[in-house]
Design a protein around this motif. Sequence first.
Motif, mmCIF file in Angstrom:
data_model
loop_
_atom_site.group_PDB
_atom_site.id
_atom_site.type_symbol
_atom_site.label_atom_id
_atom_site.label_comp_id
_atom_site.label_asym_id
_atom_site.label_seq_id
_atom_site.Cartn_x
_atom_site.Cartn_y
_atom_site.Cartn_z
ATOM 1 N N GLU B 229 0.941 -1.181 0.166
ATOM 2 C CA GLU B 229 -0.020 0.036 0.084
ATOM 3 C C GLU B 229 0.733 1.292 -0.041
ATOM 4 O OE1 GLU B 229 -4.435 0.592 1.629
ATOM 5 O OE2 GLU B 229 -3.323 -1.046 1.295
ATOM 6 N N GLU B 230 2.000 1.044 0.486
ATOM 7 C CA GLU B 230 2.941 2.370 0.862
ATOM 8 C C GLU B 230 3.737 2.565 -0.303
ATOM 9 O OE1 GLU B 230 5.079 2.073 4.524
ATOM 10 O OE2 GLU B 230 2.970 1.851 5.590
ATOM 11 N N ILE B 231 3.910 1.645 -1.198
ATOM 12 C CA ILE B 231 4.940 1.961 -2.352
ATOM 13 C C ILE B 231 4.232 2.351 -3.670
ATOM 14 C CG2 ILE B 231 6.792 0.412 -1.149
ATOM 15 C CD1 ILE B 231 6.083 -1.845 -3.145
ATOM 16 N N HIS B 232 2.852 2.018 -3.677
ATOM 17 C CA HIS B 232 2.118 2.375 -4.681
ATOM 18 C C HIS B 232 2.792 2.102 -6.055
ATOM 19 C CE1 HIS B 232 -0.087 5.423 -2.442
ATOM 20 N NE2 HIS B 232 1.177 5.866 -1.762
ATOM 21 N N ILE B 233 2.643 0.682 -6.291
ATOM 22 C CA ILE B 233 3.258 -0.028 -7.220
ATOM 23 C C ILE B 233 2.049 -0.159 -8.403
ATOM 24 C CG2 ILE B 233 2.711 -2.417 -6.984
ATOM 25 C CD1 ILE B 233 5.661 -2.754 -7.006
ATOM 26 N N ASN B 234 2.643 -0.250 -9.402
ATOM 27 C CA ASN B 234 1.719 -0.297 -10.896
ATOM 28 C C ASN B 234 0.589 -1.402 -10.337
ATOM 29 O OD1 ASN B 234 2.232 -2.823 -12.262
ATOM 30 N ND2 ASN B 234 4.227 -1.789 -12.640
ATOM 31 N N GLU B 235 -0.653 -1.265 -11.011
ATOM 32 C CA GLU B 235 -1.639 -2.072 -10.562
ATOM 33 C C GLU B 235 -1.527 -3.593 -10.898
ATOM 34 O OE1 GLU B 235 -5.737 -0.349 -11.108
ATOM 35 O OE2 GLU B 235 -6.081 -2.170 -12.289
ATOM 36 N N LEU B 236 -0.825 -3.871 -12.319
ATOM 37 C CA LEU B 236 -0.527 -5.215 -12.397
ATOM 38 C C LEU B 236 0.147 -6.144 -11.385
ATOM 39 C CD1 LEU B 236 -0.476 -7.468 -14.500
ATOM 40 C CD2 LEU B 236 1.526 -6.572 -15.282
ATOM 41 N N LEU B 237 1.206 -5.467 -10.958
ATOM 42 C CA LEU B 237 2.051 -6.158 -10.159
ATOM 43 C C LEU B 237 1.402 -6.391 -8.626
ATOM 44 C CD1 LEU B 237 5.710 -4.886 -10.617
ATOM 45 C CD2 LEU B 237 4.775 -7.053 -11.122
ATOM 46 N N ILE B 239 -1.861 -6.638 -8.166
ATOM 47 C CA ILE B 239 -2.914 -7.418 -8.084
ATOM 48 C C ILE B 239 -2.368 -9.048 -8.289
ATOM 49 C CG2 ILE B 239 -3.285 -7.528 -10.800
ATOM 50 C CD1 ILE B 239 -6.121 -7.227 -8.044
ATOM 51 N N LEU B 240 -1.145 -9.163 -8.911
ATOM 52 C CA LEU B 240 -0.591 -10.519 -9.084
ATOM 53 C C LEU B 240 -0.233 -10.832 -7.563
ATOM 54 C CD1 LEU B 240 1.674 -10.319 -12.116
ATOM 55 C CD2 LEU B 240 -0.549 -11.601 -11.837
ATOM 56 N N VAL B 241 0.617 -10.173 -6.874
ATOM 57 C CA VAL B 241 0.829 -10.622 -5.719
ATOM 58 C C VAL B 241 -0.249 -10.623 -4.579
ATOM 59 C CG1 VAL B 241 2.549 -9.788 -3.664
ATOM 60 C CG2 VAL B 241 3.106 -9.402 -5.759
ATOM 61 N N PHE B 242 -1.192 -9.628 -4.776
ATOM 62 C CA PHE B 242 -2.141 -9.612 -3.633
ATOM 63 C C PHE B 242 -3.164 -10.808 -3.997
ATOM 64 C CE2 PHE B 242 -4.781 -8.260 -0.462
ATOM 65 C CZ PHE B 242 -6.003 -8.110 -1.065
ATOM 66 N N GLY B 243 -3.322 -10.594 -5.326
ATOM 67 C CA GLY B 243 -4.454 -11.773 -5.711
ATOM 68 C C GLY B 243 -3.688 -13.379 -5.089
ATOM 69 N N GLU B 244 -2.300 -13.351 -5.649
ATOM 70 C CA GLU B 244 -1.856 -14.565 -5.291
ATOM 71 C C GLU B 244 -2.018 -14.883 -3.527
ATOM 72 O OE1 GLU B 244 2.481 -14.813 -5.537
ATOM 73 O OE2 GLU B 244 2.360 -16.629 -4.472
ATOM 74 N N SER B 245 -1.970 -13.917 -2.976
ATOM 75 C CA SER B 245 -1.849 -14.097 -1.226
ATOM 76 C C SER B 245 -3.438 -14.437 -0.962
ATOM 77 C CB SER B 245 -1.444 -12.700 -0.690
ATOM 78 O OG SER B 245 -2.312 -11.660 -0.646
ATOM 79 N N LEU B 246 -4.324 -13.994 -1.793
ATOM 80 C CA LEU B 246 -5.687 -14.234 -1.118
ATOM 81 C C LEU B 246 -6.195 -15.746 -1.635
ATOM 82 C CD1 LEU B 246 -7.694 -11.064 -2.355
ATOM 83 C CD2 LEU B 246 -7.140 -11.828 0.102
ATOM 84 N N LEU B 247 -5.824 -16.041 -2.910
ATOM 85 C CA LEU B 247 -6.083 -17.380 -3.284
ATOM 86 C C LEU B 247 -5.399 -18.421 -2.947
ATOM 87 C CD1 LEU B 247 -6.941 -16.649 -7.250
ATOM 88 C CD2 LEU B 247 -8.408 -16.710 -5.174
ATOM 89 N N ASN B 248 -4.150 -18.325 -2.417
ATOM 90 C CA ASN B 248 -3.390 -19.567 -1.785
ATOM 91 C C ASN B 248 -3.874 -19.649 -0.573
ATOM 92 O OD1 ASN B 248 -2.414 -17.936 0.094
ATOM 93 N ND2 ASN B 248 -0.440 -17.475 -0.914
ATOM 94 N N ASP B 249 -4.895 -19.357 -0.033
ATOM 95 C CA ASP B 249 -5.619 -19.703 1.275
ATOM 96 C C ASP B 249 -5.872 -21.139 1.161
ATOM 97 O OD1 ASP B 249 -8.646 -19.404 2.969
ATOM 98 O OD2 ASP B 249 -6.376 -19.413 3.806
ATOM 99 N N ALA B 250 -6.433 -21.372 -0.041
ATOM 100 C CA ALA B 250 -7.531 -22.797 -0.018
ATOM 101 C C ALA B 250 -6.139 -23.677 0.093
ATOM 102 C CB ALA B 250 -8.092 -23.069 -1.588
ATOM 103 N N VAL B 251 -5.029 -23.526 -0.657
ATOM 104 C CA VAL B 251 -3.998 -24.459 -0.783
ATOM 105 C C VAL B 251 -3.408 -24.674 0.516
ATOM 106 C CG1 VAL B 251 -1.753 -25.038 -1.755
ATOM 107 C CG2 VAL B 251 -3.195 -23.957 -3.240
ATOM 108 N N THR B 252 -3.315 -23.569 1.385
ATOM 109 C CA THR B 252 -2.639 -23.659 2.534
ATOM 110 C C THR B 252 -3.551 -24.493 3.437
ATOM 111 O OG1 THR B 252 -1.777 -21.342 2.277
ATOM 112 C CG2 THR B 252 -1.733 -22.315 4.624
ATOM 113 N N VAL B 253 -4.769 -24.217 3.457
ATOM 114 C CA VAL B 253 -5.849 -24.922 4.155
ATOM 115 C C VAL B 253 -5.644 -26.607 4.192
ATOM 116 C CG1 VAL B 253 -8.120 -25.210 4.405
ATOM 117 C CG2 VAL B 253 -7.368 -23.002 4.835
ATOM 118 N N VAL B 254 -5.812 -26.751 3.157
ATOM 119 C CA VAL B 254 -5.938 -28.314 2.651
ATOM 120 C C VAL B 254 -4.771 -28.923 3.003
ATOM 121 C CG1 VAL B 254 -6.014 -29.891 0.552
ATOM 122 C CG2 VAL B 254 -7.420 -28.018 0.548
#
Lengths: 220, 751
Positions: B229-237, B239-254
């Motif tokens: 949030e603080e480094i204001h990086i471009n939207e693509l990067l 969403i990639l890192v953030f989306g990954e952090s959200l969706l890997n929850d399923a993998v972690t849980v299993v």
Amino acid sequence: MGASQTRLEHNYDDLTEKSGFSHEQIKNLYQRFQQLSGNNEKISRDDLERIPALNNNPIRKQIITAFFDKRNQHQNDVGSLDEIGFEQFLMVMSHFRPVNSKATEEEKATVRKQKLRFLFNMHDTDNDGIITLDEYRTVVEELLSQSGAIETEVARAIADAAMLEVASTNVPHMAPDDFYEGITFEHFEQILKGIEMESRMHIRFLDKNAATMRCGKLSS
Amino acid sequence: SSSSSGLSSSSNSSSGGRSFRPAENGLLCLSFLVFFSRGFASHDVVSEKSSGTIQEDSHSQANSTAHKKTFPVLSFNYEHVRTPFEISLWILLALFMKLGFHIIPTVSHIVPESCLLIFVGLLVGGIIKATGEQPPVLDSNLFFLYLLPPIILDAGYFLPMRSFTENIGTILMFAVVGTLWNVFFIGGMMYAVCQIDAAELAHVDLLSCLLFGSIISAVDPVSVLAVFEEIHINELLHILVFGESLLNDAVTVVLYHLFKEFAHEQTITVTGAILGVISFFVVSLGGVMVGVIYGIVGAFTSRFTSYSRVIEPLFVFLYSYMAYLSAEIFHLSGIMSLIACGVIMRPYVEANISHKSYTTVKYFLKMWSSVSDTLIFIFLGVSTVAGPHTWNWIFVIFTVIFCLVSRVLGVIGLTAFINKFRIVKLTKKDQFIIAYGGLRGAIAFSLGFLLDNDEIKNLFLTAIITVIFFTVFVQGMTIRPLVELLAVKKKKESKESINEEIHTQFLDHLLTGIEDICGHYGHHHWKDKLNRFNKTYVKRWLIAGERSTEPQLISFYNKMELKQAMMMVESGSAAKLPTIVPARTAFSISKSREEEIRRLLRANLQKTRQRLRSYSRYELLNDPLEDNISEARFRKQREMERRMSHYLTVPANRQETPPVRKVFFQPEHKVYTYDDSESPRGRASPSCADDVSELKETPEKPDQSSTPRANRDAELKPKEQDDQGDQLKVSRCLSDPGPNPEDDEDSTFLP
């Protein structure tokens, strides 16, 4: 049919050079061209209007017109054609090729300009080099045309606001007596520089490296 | 699922009698309250907790009550407010810290907020420990049930859908395959390390190592959000890192549950592995489905909330929270459920709820997620001081090394594969940022905390905390200078432009048309089909009234107008505050004058209102919003006058004035430049319409008013003021006299 086929093969290299597609892509597009034209050599507007999927498209008229617009043929010609041949079909399609990721910045800028020019031509119907308020209003009205009965006032308000935005961004210090005639190509480029055209305006399967490329059959 | 299992294991290991029953309708509130208080009170059992001063007070209270015979005029009873009191104290502490960091600007530029908060947590934990008490540990229930959902909901609700769906393939690859790779690589390598005799780690078997790997591999959304949030990086990067952090929850849980089961039984069976794979699909898709169901129900409910606007935001929060809890009941992925609910609900709810409710939702989400985030990091610091640690140099160091190595290898390998399918390829710089942005955080800690109490747990916990510290401190602090150094593209300032919106839609239709001409059923074709399905069927059910047929362009335009109006109001009122010269009577216009001004403006607004009526088919039929809009437009005009009077007396280079000027102020001016004879053009912007006509009515006033202004202009700061002065002159002519503190101005204008 056979004669035209061989003639086409001679021209593959020529076509590749002009449009930038690979041989296989040209072949596929030619098949599609044949379907659309009913195995004739030329496509007319009716042929394109017969495509059923286009019926739901609010800007189908502009799209079809764009195919017959001489300005999109890269030949500094103006006016419109009644029928187009395969080569012209390809030239229009080439506007939607994705840009090569290894291209240099200048090449990307050229491609970008080309795509923006295509859009500009779609709006600038009377070909005077600027998009006037009326033309822009038509654009917005067409965009909203599929959404039920829209009062023209609403479309106008939006078009006016958009026009004002272009004016205020590009010509910030207009004297009180100045009159903003319309959007020139430079202003158009400026206002749309937020959208990365070179990566947004493309059809995926026209990528040279696409694994598979198939044109569907014309279902009627 | 993590939290539910956490509940079961922590109830075994920590709090003795506590158990959690799945919420049933009647018992929900009750269990919520009981649970919440026990959540903090559980600290008593895990580690006796009370801050030093409070301990003394309770003692004195016990003493005092023993002697009481006469009627107590003033008594002291701390015990019964203890839990909420302590909770409030902790939250207050968190908020003061947050405030403090922003007041001291120099530090916050170098060190990201999360680091500072952990540091504060360390300090607080140290202080508590120094006074002899046991500091509280970040309780997993507290974390998973109360602290994590607001952050995820905030992220999910405001997820930029367009870039998310465009990159969904890449994100899924990183989330699933990347995490799997991390788990097995780290688990395997740590097992190899444990075989080294010098480490004295022979008791750590393969399954435990794999379990450890599954805990430590997942990129943490809280940390990623906090740092990115603080480094204001471009939207693509982003969403990639953030989306990954959200969706890997399923993998972690299993994986976590899988390896935990296996670790119990000490064997891996093939059926177990296959069931694990099936379980992955069930967990992720099931979670999404639960979220979708709640989202649809929520959207449908919001259709009727016009009858009671005040509770609208609560529906949004409650449905989302219940989606999370419901998914947790079945051990499905709560995070994915929450995201799905927010994403599905949002477009319909936003069309239905009032503007005020929308603002409330937005601000509450931001507020809760901010508090949660702060508390999490502080507690991480405190828990570090508190927990029993088993420090093993080799284990810890190798963990850190392998985490980094596996992340880098994973990103490079996956990108090479993914780039074949991407149009916009990921460059080396992008890959570096993605790899470097793989931060670990509190989820890993909480999962580790849920392990069975034994020697290995402490070993793991120590290593986890070290990795978290390393990623948050080292990577978090250095990512900003690295971003600058590598000249990574920053986030574009999103200036909402109606032209861009028009052309985005135009492009969508154009590309769909071209695809149809080619006969190719591609990306755009299906998106168009989905949109049409949405418009014809779904919207009719889920959106109230006439809004259901409103085309997107019009709603965008209305939204923008409203935003401008609000911005005007806010900047107008903000402009009032800081630089008001004390001598001025600060807008204390007499009531009668204000009434006169209002009357004038209202008369002009009649025309605006008529225009609004033609809009009304496309806006909410319900009165509150219409009133708000016309109210906003009314205020828009009025505030514009106020602001313009400010231009004359307030220095030009202040923050809020330029953007507003650009967006709204200038267009007003430009309207005047159109040929007056053509009325549509003259009425290009609704509120200006009245101004132009007003001008026609009062031809001589402009001359009168412009001269005093011209004089004043000369006095002020030369540079920017000249432009403003000219424009002000003309715009002054255009518009109505606003409420103006200078008395003489009032007198010239008003009859």
